[in-house]
Design an enzyme around this catalytic site. Structure first.
Site, PDB file in Angstrom:
ATOM      1  N   LYS A  57       0.818  -1.218   0.000  1.00 46.99           N
ATOM      2  CA  LYS A  57       0.000   0.000   0.000  1.00 46.99           C
ATOM      3  C   LYS A  57       0.847   1.263   0.000  1.00 46.99           C
ATOM      4  O   LYS A  57       0.376   2.311  -0.432  1.00 46.99           O
ATOM      5  CB  LYS A  57      -0.958   0.008   1.198  1.00 46.99           C
ATOM      6  N   TYR A 271     -13.097 -13.710   1.845  1.00 46.46           N
ATOM      7  CA  TYR A 271     -12.034 -12.803   2.267  1.00 46.46           C
ATOM      8  C   TYR A 271     -11.702 -12.985   3.747  1.00 46.46           C
ATOM      9  O   TYR A 271     -12.591 -12.988   4.600  1.00 46.46           O
ATOM     10  CB  TYR A 271     -12.465 -11.350   2.003  1.00 46.46           C
ATOM     11  N   TYR A 297      -3.587 -12.579   2.190  1.00 47.15           N
ATOM     12  CA  TYR A 297      -3.177 -12.226   0.821  1.00 47.15           C
ATOM     13  C   TYR A 297      -2.076 -13.173   0.309  1.00 47.15           C
ATOM     14  O   TYR A 297      -2.323 -14.065  -0.487  1.00 47.15           O
ATOM     15  CB  TYR A 297      -2.683 -10.771   0.768  1.00 47.15           C
TER      16      TYR A 297
END
Ligand SMILES: Cc1ncc(COP(=O)(O)O)c(C=O)c1O
Length: 346
Positions: A57, A271, A297
């Protein structure tokens, strides 16, 4: 104008300290013989960044915060789940730049644990001095952000809202830059990667890489493993963001759905739900290479890589690169799952 000069036209804040290393996974290659054939496995360490514990990010935030500062923002607003890496790194970047960070963290938890609620990323966000607003599971994060912008304006502050997962065409430029960085590293290594494997959540990472490689005339090398949407949804989101990034750069858009390869085969029940194969991948990479994937992830995307390796599907690609996007702080939130699940060996 070359691809790097196209990016130079955008305001950008330096949050990533230089090119992240690319390392070969020799011990893992040995563990995967003979099915792997002569394929060489590499990992790009986007977990290795100096600020805030690092992670993908930060690359997106370089461009988003560039825009925020031009707009005169003194506060960042970011939303996510309590184990969001994106909000943790927005808080760290805000601290680094002397801005205030208001985080809206939703209660929805794939895990019913205190660690998920307040450990890992949630703890780090507090340590970075963020103002944390606890939101309900069904909170409308867009309304929350709009209300915060208005409330802060009444206090004389200027807020900038970071898109979910820092994924917007502008945020994706961070991974356009990463694709150019990989191409530069390839020149130094003397070979090109045939396949780049990455986790796909809010899709900006995959989209940026795709757009970046498209700028270089190489369109068919990125393979995403979706951890959020089913494959068709992830493909559509990735294509839209990649096309949006190329539009921002003022480049013709050669991309179609056929250029976006996404699999949801390793997503599991949804998720944030750790799968057994992701847990096995975490144990394997930890024990063989001393590296720390996360269960949300990287663990899932790496499970996809391992599956391809074990079925012999990677044999046809001489050089495979896994983009390690970070996320290590969430490991603590999944402590019980990681310890109780018996890890199978390679
Ligand atoms: C550690 C980590 N890896 C991968 C991703 C997925 O990236 P994207 O949301 O750009 O698809 C995220 C997104 O939150 C992340 O935090």
């Amino acid at each position: 104008m070359d691809a790097a000069s196209l990016l130079d036209r955008f305001p950008r804040v330096a949050l990533v300290n230089g090119a992240t290393p690319i390392q070969r996974l020799r011990r893992l290659e040995n563990a995967l013989h003979p099915q792997l054939g002569a394929t060489r496995l590499f990992i790009k360490r986007d977990d290795l960044m100096a600020l805030g514990g690092g992670g993908s990010k930060l690359r997106k935030l370089e461009f988003l915060l560039g825009e925020a500062l031009v707009q005169g923002a003194d506060t960042l607003i970011a939303t996510g789940l309590r184990q969001s890496n994106s909000t943790r790194l927005a808080a760290a970047a805000a601290a680094h730049l002397g801005l205030r960070a208001d985080l809206g963290l939703r209660a929805r938890s794939p895990l019913d644990s205190g660690e998920y609620e307040s450990g890992g990323n949630a703890l780090l966000a507090e340590l970075f001095g963020a103002v944390v607003h606890s939101l309900s599971e069904d909170a409308d994060v867009k309304s929350f952000a709009a209300e915060r912008v208005a409330a802060l304006a009444r206090e004389g502050r200027t807020a900038y809202v970071i898109p979910a997962g820092a994924s917007s065409p502008l945020g994706s430029l961070g991974y356009v830059a990463a694709a150019l960085e990989i191409a530069q590293q390839e020149r130094a290594l003397g070979f090109e990667f045939d396949r780049v494997i990455v986790a796909n959540g809010s899709s900006g990472t995959h989209a940026g890489l795709l757009a970046g490689f498209a700028l270089l005339g190489r369109r068919e090398r990125v393979h995403g493993y979706s951890v959020l949407h089913e494959a068709a949804g992830a493909q559509a989101a990735t294509l839209a963001l990649a096309r949006g990034a190329l539009d921002l750069l003022g480049r013709d858009n050669p991309l179609t759905a056929a250029d976006v390869t996404v699999s949801d085969a390793c997503r599991g029940p949804g998720y944030g739900h750790a799968t057994q194969e992701a847990i096995d991948a975490i144990h394997l990479l930890g024990a063989r290479e001393g590296l720390l994937l996360d269960p949300v992830y990287g663990g899932k995307a790496f499970a996809g890589l391992l599956k391809e390796a074990r079925t012999g599907a990677l044999k046809s690609w001489p050089n495979v690169l896994f983009l390690f996007t970070g996320g290590t702080p969430a490991l603590q939130a999944y402590r019980d799952e990681l310890l109780s699940a018996a890890a199978s060996q390679a």
